[in-house]
Motif scaffolding. Structure first.
Motif, PDB file in Angstrom:
ATOM      1  N   UNK A   1       0.829  -1.217   0.000  1.00 25.72           N
ATOM      2  CA  UNK A   1       0.000   0.000   0.000  1.00 25.72           C
ATOM      3  C   UNK A   1       0.860   1.263   0.000  1.00 25.72           C
ATOM      4  N   UNK A   2       0.404   2.268  -0.730  1.00 25.78           N
ATOM      5  CA  UNK A   2       1.147   3.517  -0.891  1.00 25.78           C
ATOM      6  C   UNK A   2       0.769   4.581   0.137  1.00 25.78           C
TER       7      UNK A   2
ATOM      8  N   UNK B   1      -2.083   2.936   6.052  1.00 26.53           N
ATOM      9  CA  UNK B   1      -2.674   1.673   5.585  1.00 26.53           C
ATOM     10  C   UNK B   1      -1.635   0.564   5.667  1.00 26.53           C
ATOM     11  N   UNK B   2      -0.423   0.858   5.203  1.00 23.90           N
ATOM     12  CA  UNK B   2       0.654  -0.136   5.255  1.00 23.90           C
ATOM     13  C   UNK B   2       0.954  -0.528   6.698  1.00 23.90           C
ATOM     14  N   UNK B   3       1.046   0.458   7.558  1.00 29.62           N
ATOM     15  CA  UNK B   3       1.326   0.179   8.972  1.00 29.62           C
ATOM     16  C   UNK B   3       0.232  -0.723   9.557  1.00 29.62           C
ATOM     17  N   UNK B   4      -1.027  -0.453   9.206  1.00 33.84           N
ATOM     18  CA  UNK B   4      -2.142  -1.263   9.689  1.00 33.84           C
ATOM     19  C   UNK B   4      -2.093  -2.685   9.157  1.00 33.84           C
ATOM     20  N   UNK B   5      -1.782  -2.848   7.865  1.00 38.30           N
ATOM     21  CA  UNK B   5      -1.680  -4.192   7.271  1.00 38.30           C
ATOM     22  C   UNK B   5      -0.609  -5.011   7.979  1.00 38.30           C
ATOM     23  N   UNK B   6       0.516  -4.389   8.271  1.00 38.58           N
ATOM     24  CA  UNK B   6       1.590  -5.086   8.974  1.00 38.58           C
ATOM     25  C   UNK B   6       1.183  -5.409  10.413  1.00 38.58           C
ATOM     26  N   UNK B   7       0.576  -4.443  11.086  1.00 48.12           N
ATOM     27  CA  UNK B   7       0.170  -4.636  12.478  1.00 48.12           C
ATOM     28  C   UNK B   7      -0.838  -5.770  12.622  1.00 48.12           C
ATOM     29  N   UNK B   8      -1.751  -5.912  11.650  1.00 53.34           N
ATOM     30  CA  UNK B   8      -2.724  -7.012  11.687  1.00 53.34           C
ATOM     31  C   UNK B   8      -2.031  -8.365  11.746  1.00 53.34           C
TER      32      UNK B   8
END
Length: 152
Positions: A50-51, A55-62
């Motif tokens: 994700x750019x 959003x990227x931080x959230x995807x990783x945190x999940x």
């Protein structure tokens, strides 16, 4: 006292950005899922991630992961392009910091003339002093840009 070690991985093992014909285009969600399933705690930035930093931080945190850093390459030997290169590095550094990363990974891009002699280069294939000095100067500027963003 036991040493706690966390391992990260590069997404190029799934999607080869340097030689894309070597791998199919695997969606970032699958890449991150498989990284997490393998027990990795961090990932370097992938080209299809994700750019939007949040959003990227959230995807990783999940997935219980973080972004370790991101790769930045350019042709550092041409002083005429240094202003543009530093601006790009500044932008990339801010993105990485906003996404929770700690590192900017810097390397010279592949050059066909250097690839042709890789592993068997001779003295005549070395960078000239002028090109080496240009590279050193812009790498110092990039390091300062990364530092301003809070990256190492």
């Amino acid at each position: 006292m036991p040493l706690a070690v966390k391992l990260g991985v590069v997404p190029i093992l799934w999607n080869n950005d340097d030689v894309p014909e070597l791998t199919p285009d695997i969606p970032y969600s699958r890449v991150l899922d498989e990284m997490a399933q393998a027990g990795y705690a961090a990932s370097e930035l992938g080209s299809n991630y994700p750019q939007e930093p949040s959003v990227l931080r959230g995807e990783l945190a999940q997935r219980g992961m973080v972004l370790s850093g991101g790769y930045f390459c350019a042709d550092y030997t041409d002083r005429q392009t240094h202003g543009s290169i530093v601006a790009q590095a500044e932008k990339k550094s801010r993105f990485l910091a906003d996404a929770g990363a700690q590192y900017l990974v810097v390397a010279d891009c592949l050059h066909p003339e250097r690839v042709a002699v890789a592993g068997r280069a001779k003295l005549e294939h070395a960078l000239s002093y002028e090109k080496f000095r240009a590279m050193a100067d812009v790498l110092n500027e990039i390091a300062r840009a990364a530092d301003r963003a809070g990256l190492r």
